[in-house]
Design a protein around this motif. Structure first.
Motif, PDB file in Angstrom:
ATOM      1  N   VAL A  30      46.465  42.875  32.916  1.00  0.00           N
ATOM      2  CA  VAL A  30      46.307  43.500  31.600  1.00  0.00           C
ATOM      3  C   VAL A  30      44.821  43.722  31.332  1.00  0.00           C
ATOM      4  O   VAL A  30      43.998  42.827  31.550  1.00  0.00           O
ATOM      5  CB  VAL A  30      46.933  42.642  30.487  1.00  0.00           C
ATOM      6  CG1 VAL A  30      46.641  43.244  29.116  1.00  0.00           C
ATOM      7  CG2 VAL A  30      48.438  42.524  30.692  1.00  0.00           C
ATOM      8  N   ARG A  31      44.497  44.909  30.880  1.00  0.00           N
ATOM      9  CA  ARG A  31      43.139  45.263  30.484  1.00  0.00           C
ATOM     10  C   ARG A  31      43.172  45.898  29.100  1.00  0.00           C
ATOM     11  O   ARG A  31      44.157  46.522  28.718  1.00  0.00           O
ATOM     12  CB  ARG A  31      42.514  46.256  31.479  1.00  0.00           C
ATOM     13  CG  ARG A  31      42.331  45.696  32.870  1.00  0.00           C
ATOM     14  CD  ARG A  31      41.274  44.607  32.894  1.00  0.00           C
ATOM     15  NE  ARG A  31      41.070  44.062  34.227  1.00  0.00           N
ATOM     16  CZ  ARG A  31      41.713  43.014  34.709  1.00  0.00           C
ATOM     17  NH1 ARG A  31      42.629  42.392  33.959  1.00  0.00           N
ATOM     18  NH2 ARG A  31      41.465  42.569  35.931  1.00  0.00           N
ATOM     19  N   THR A  32      42.080  45.735  28.339  1.00  0.00           N
ATOM     20  CA  THR A  32      41.986  46.306  27.000  1.00  0.00           C
ATOM     21  C   THR A  32      40.780  47.226  26.926  1.00  0.00           C
ATOM     22  O   THR A  32      39.810  47.087  27.681  1.00  0.00           O
ATOM     23  CB  THR A  32      41.867  45.209  25.939  1.00  0.00           C
ATOM     24  OG1 THR A  32      40.682  44.439  26.192  1.00  0.00           O
ATOM     25  CG2 THR A  32      43.088  44.302  25.961  1.00  0.00           C
ATOM     26  N   ALA A  33      40.837  48.152  25.984  1.00  0.00           N
ATOM     27  CA  ALA A  33      39.734  49.091  25.757  1.00  0.00           C
ATOM     28  C   ALA A  33      39.688  49.412  24.273  1.00  0.00           C
ATOM     29  O   ALA A  33      40.727  49.527  23.613  1.00  0.00           O
ATOM     30  CB  ALA A  33      39.916  50.360  26.581  1.00  0.00           C
ATOM     31  N   THR A  34      38.484  49.541  23.745  1.00  0.00           N
ATOM     32  CA  THR A  34      38.279  49.887  22.349  1.00  0.00           C
ATOM     33  C   THR A  34      37.395  51.131  22.261  1.00  0.00           C
ATOM     34  O   THR A  34      36.724  51.510  23.225  1.00  0.00           O
ATOM     35  CB  THR A  34      37.614  48.729  21.582  1.00  0.00           C
ATOM     36  OG1 THR A  34      36.374  48.389  22.229  1.00  0.00           O
ATOM     37  CG2 THR A  34      38.523  47.507  21.569  1.00  0.00           C
ATOM     38  N   SER A  35      37.396  51.734  21.087  1.00  0.00           N
ATOM     39  CA  SER A  35      36.612  52.936  20.850  1.00  0.00           C
ATOM     40  C   SER A  35      35.551  52.653  19.802  1.00  0.00           C
ATOM     41  O   SER A  35      35.822  51.965  18.811  1.00  0.00           O
ATOM     42  CB  SER A  35      37.521  54.080  20.387  1.00  0.00           C
ATOM     43  OG  SER A  35      36.753  55.208  19.988  1.00  0.00           O
ATOM     44  N   PRO A  36      34.334  53.195  19.977  1.00  0.00           N
ATOM     45  CA  PRO A  36      33.308  52.991  18.947  1.00  0.00           C
ATOM     46  C   PRO A  36      33.518  53.847  17.710  1.00  0.00           C
ATOM     47  O   PRO A  36      32.827  53.661  16.708  1.00  0.00           O
ATOM     48  CB  PRO A  36      32.019  53.394  19.677  1.00  0.00           C
ATOM     49  CG  PRO A  36      32.465  54.379  20.707  1.00  0.00           C
ATOM     50  CD  PRO A  36      33.828  53.912  21.148  1.00  0.00           C
ATOM     51  N   ASP A  37      34.480  54.768  17.764  1.00  0.00           N
ATOM     52  CA  ASP A  37      34.707  55.677  16.642  1.00  0.00           C
ATOM     53  C   ASP A  37      35.995  55.399  15.880  1.00  0.00           C
ATOM     54  O   ASP A  37      36.144  55.877  14.744  1.00  0.00           O
ATOM     55  CB  ASP A  37      34.738  57.125  17.143  1.00  0.00           C
ATOM     56  CG  ASP A  37      33.451  57.514  17.858  1.00  0.00           C
ATOM     57  OD1 ASP A  37      32.381  57.057  17.425  1.00  0.00           O
ATOM     58  OD2 ASP A  37      33.532  58.259  18.859  1.00  0.00           O
ATOM     59  N   ALA A  38      36.937  54.685  16.475  1.00  0.00           N
ATOM     60  CA  ALA A  38      38.228  54.446  15.826  1.00  0.00           C
ATOM     61  C   ALA A  38      38.584  52.972  15.953  1.00  0.00           C
ATOM     62  O   ALA A  38      38.350  52.365  17.004  1.00  0.00           O
ATOM     63  CB  ALA A  38      39.318  55.311  16.461  1.00  0.00           C
ATOM     64  N   PRO A  39      39.163  52.358  14.904  1.00  0.00           N
ATOM     65  CA  PRO A  39      39.541  50.936  14.963  1.00  0.00           C
ATOM     66  C   PRO A  39      40.840  50.726  15.719  1.00  0.00           C
ATOM     67  O   PRO A  39      41.835  50.222  15.181  1.00  0.00           O
ATOM     68  CB  PRO A  39      39.663  50.562  13.483  1.00  0.00           C
ATOM     69  CG  PRO A  39      40.099  51.813  12.824  1.00  0.00           C
ATOM     70  CD  PRO A  39      39.432  52.940  13.572  1.00  0.00           C
ATOM     71  N   MET A  40      40.846  51.103  16.986  1.00  0.00           N
ATOM     72  CA  MET A  40      42.071  51.051  17.784  1.00  0.00           C
ATOM     73  C   MET A  40      41.813  50.273  19.061  1.00  0.00           C
ATOM     74  O   MET A  40      40.720  50.333  19.632  1.00  0.00           O
ATOM     75  CB  MET A  40      42.561  52.462  18.101  1.00  0.00           C
ATOM     76  CG  MET A  40      43.900  52.534  18.811  1.00  0.00           C
ATOM     77  SD  MET A  40      44.482  54.246  19.012  1.00  0.00           S
ATOM     78  CE  MET A  40      44.710  54.712  17.291  1.00  0.00           C
ATOM     79  N   VAL A  41      42.847  49.569  19.514  1.00  0.00           N
ATOM     80  CA  VAL A  41      42.775  48.796  20.751  1.00  0.00           C
ATOM     81  C   VAL A  41      43.859  49.312  21.689  1.00  0.00           C
ATOM     82  O   VAL A  41      45.040  49.379  21.308  1.00  0.00           O
ATOM     83  CB  VAL A  41      42.959  47.292  20.496  1.00  0.00           C
ATOM     84  CG1 VAL A  41      42.832  46.506  21.801  1.00  0.00           C
ATOM     85  CG2 VAL A  41      41.959  46.783  19.470  1.00  0.00           C
ATOM     86  N   ALA A  42      43.463  49.690  22.901  1.00  0.00           N
ATOM     87  CA  ALA A  42      44.407  50.129  23.929  1.00  0.00           C
ATOM     88  C   ALA A  42      44.649  48.966  24.881  1.00  0.00           C
ATOM     89  O   ALA A  42      43.703  48.409  25.438  1.00  0.00           O
ATOM     90  CB  ALA A  42      43.867  51.336  24.681  1.00  0.00           C
ATOM     91  N   ILE A  43      45.905  48.604  25.050  1.00  0.00           N
ATOM     92  CA  ILE A  43      46.293  47.491  25.919  1.00  0.00           C
ATOM     93  C   ILE A  43      47.062  48.085  27.093  1.00  0.00           C
ATOM     94  O   ILE A  43      48.172  48.593  26.931  1.00  0.00           O
ATOM     95  CB  ILE A  43      47.146  46.466  25.162  1.00  0.00           C
ATOM     96  CG1 ILE A  43      46.377  45.951  23.945  1.00  0.00           C
ATOM     97  CG2 ILE A  43      47.552  45.321  26.068  1.00  0.00           C
ATOM     98  CD1 ILE A  43      47.200  45.095  23.015  1.00  0.00           C
ATOM     99  N   THR A  44      46.466  48.010  28.274  1.00  0.00           N
ATOM    100  CA  THR A  44      47.023  48.629  29.477  1.00  0.00           C
ATOM    101  C   THR A  44      47.453  47.550  30.454  1.00  0.00           C
ATOM    102  O   THR A  44      46.680  46.643  30.767  1.00  0.00           O
ATOM    103  CB  THR A  44      45.992  49.554  30.134  1.00  0.00           C
ATOM    104  OG1 THR A  44      45.575  50.541  29.190  1.00  0.00           O
ATOM    105  CG2 THR A  44      46.585  50.239  31.350  1.00  0.00           C
ATOM    106  N   ALA A  45      48.678  47.661  30.938  1.00  0.00           N
ATOM    107  CA  ALA A  45      49.230  46.713  31.911  1.00  0.00           C
ATOM    108  C   ALA A  45      49.586  47.455  33.189  1.00  0.00           C
ATOM    109  O   ALA A  45      50.081  48.587  33.149  1.00  0.00           O
ATOM    110  CB  ALA A  45      50.464  46.008  31.349  1.00  0.00           C
ATOM    111  N   THR A  46      49.331  46.816  34.315  1.00  0.00           N
ATOM    112  CA  THR A  46      49.616  47.385  35.627  1.00  0.00           C
ATOM    113  C   THR A  46      50.517  46.447  36.406  1.00  0.00           C
ATOM    114  O   THR A  46      50.264  45.240  36.455  1.00  0.00           O
ATOM    115  CB  THR A  46      48.313  47.634  36.413  1.00  0.00           C
ATOM    116  OG1 THR A  46      47.454  48.478  35.644  1.00  0.00           O
ATOM    117  CG2 THR A  46      48.600  48.290  37.748  1.00  0.00           C
TER     118      THR A  46
END
Length: 224
Positions: free
Chosen positions: A109-125
Motif C-alpha cells: 500500500v502506498r499513499t499520495a497527497t496533493s499540495p492543491d487539494a485536501p485529498m489522500v490517494a491510497i493505492t494497493a498493489t
C-alpha cells in the motif's frame, strides 16, 4: 623423390587455429551491439513471462473542515493523514477488513497527497485484482475511522471520496515491454563493450624510429 622443403609459399605443417581474441577482433563492429540486443531481449521477455502480473487499485479520501476550521487547515491535515495511513496503528485495523496481515499491507500500500487539494490517494498493489481493491478500501476505511476519532480536536472530518474498484487489467509491464527494455539495455552494453574492444591491427610491422645522424662538419675555419 625427395620431399619438397617447407617454404612460406608452400607450408606443410599443421595450420594453427585462430585464438578467441583473434576471432573477436575479426567480428564486425555491429555484431556486439546486435548480440547484446538479442540477448537482452530474450532475458527481458523471459522475465516478463515468469513474473506474475500485478494489479493496482486506488481509493480516495478527502479532508473536510468543520465550521470551526478553514480549508488551509484541512489541506495540512490531509498531508498528515497521508503519512500516517501506512503506520501500524491504521494497518492493524485494516488487516481485519482486508483479510491479509499488516506486513502485506505495509509492503503493498502506498499513499499520495496533493499540495492543491485536501485529498489522500491510497493505492494497493497485489497479484490478485480483487485483493488489491480490498486492501485499498480497508486502509481508507481504517484511516477515516482513526481521523474522525479526533475530529473534535482537529476540527477536520475525513470522508470517503471514491472507493477502489476491481482492476480489469494488470498494471505491471507486459512481456513485450520487458523484452524491449532488455533489448535496449543489451544493445547499450554491447556498445560499451565495443568501446573497450581491442582494435584490429593494421598488419604492417612497426618500423623503428629514424635516428638522426651526425650533422655535417661545419667549416670551423670559415672563409679567410
Amino acid at each position: 623423390m625427395t620431399p619438397m622443403p617447407a617454404t612460406p609459399d608452400h607450408p606443410t605443417g599443421p595450420r594453427r587455429r585462430p585464438s578467441a581474441l583473434a576471432r573477436a577482433k575479426a567480428l564486425p563492429p555491429w555484431s556486439l551491439i546486435a548480440a547484446g540486443a538479442v540477448a537482452g531481449g530474450l532475458i527481458g521477455g523471459v522475465y516478463g513471462l515468469a513474473k506474475p502480473p500485478a494489479y493496482t487499485a486506488t481509493a480516495y479520501v478527502v479532508a473536510v473542515p468543520t465550521a470551526k476550521s478553514d480549508p488551509a487547515a484541512a489541506l495540512g491535515f490531509a498531508t498528515a493523514y497521508g503519512r500516517v495511513a501506512t503506520q501500524l496503528a491504521v494497518l492493524g485495523d485494516a488487516q481485519v477488513w482486508a483479510g491479509v496481515p499488516a506486513k502485506t499491507l505495509k509492503s503493498g500500500v502506498r499513499t499520495a497527497t496533493s499540495p492543491d487539494a485536501p485529498m489522500v490517494a491510497i493505492t494497493a498493489t497485489s497479484a490478485h485484482p480483487d485483493l488489491a481493491a480490498d486492501m485499498a478500501n480497508a486502509v481508507s476505511r481504517a484511516l477515516t475511522r482513526h481521523a474522525n476519532d479526533t475530529k473534535d480536536d482537529t476540527n477536520v472530518v475525513l470522508q470517503q471520496f471514491a472507493r477502489a474498484t476491481k482492476p480489469t487489467e494488470p498494471s505491471s509491464a507486459s512481456p513485450a515491454v520487458t523484452g524491449l527494455v532488455g533489448a535496449s539495455a543489451g544493445g547499450l552494453l554491447g556498445g560499451l563493450a565495443l568501446l573497450v574492444r581491442p582494435r584490429r591491427g593494421t598488419g604492417e610491422p612497426d618500423r623503428p624510429a629514424a635516428v638522426p645522424g651526425p650533422a655535417p662538419a661545419a667549416d670551423v675555419h670559415g672563409q679567410l
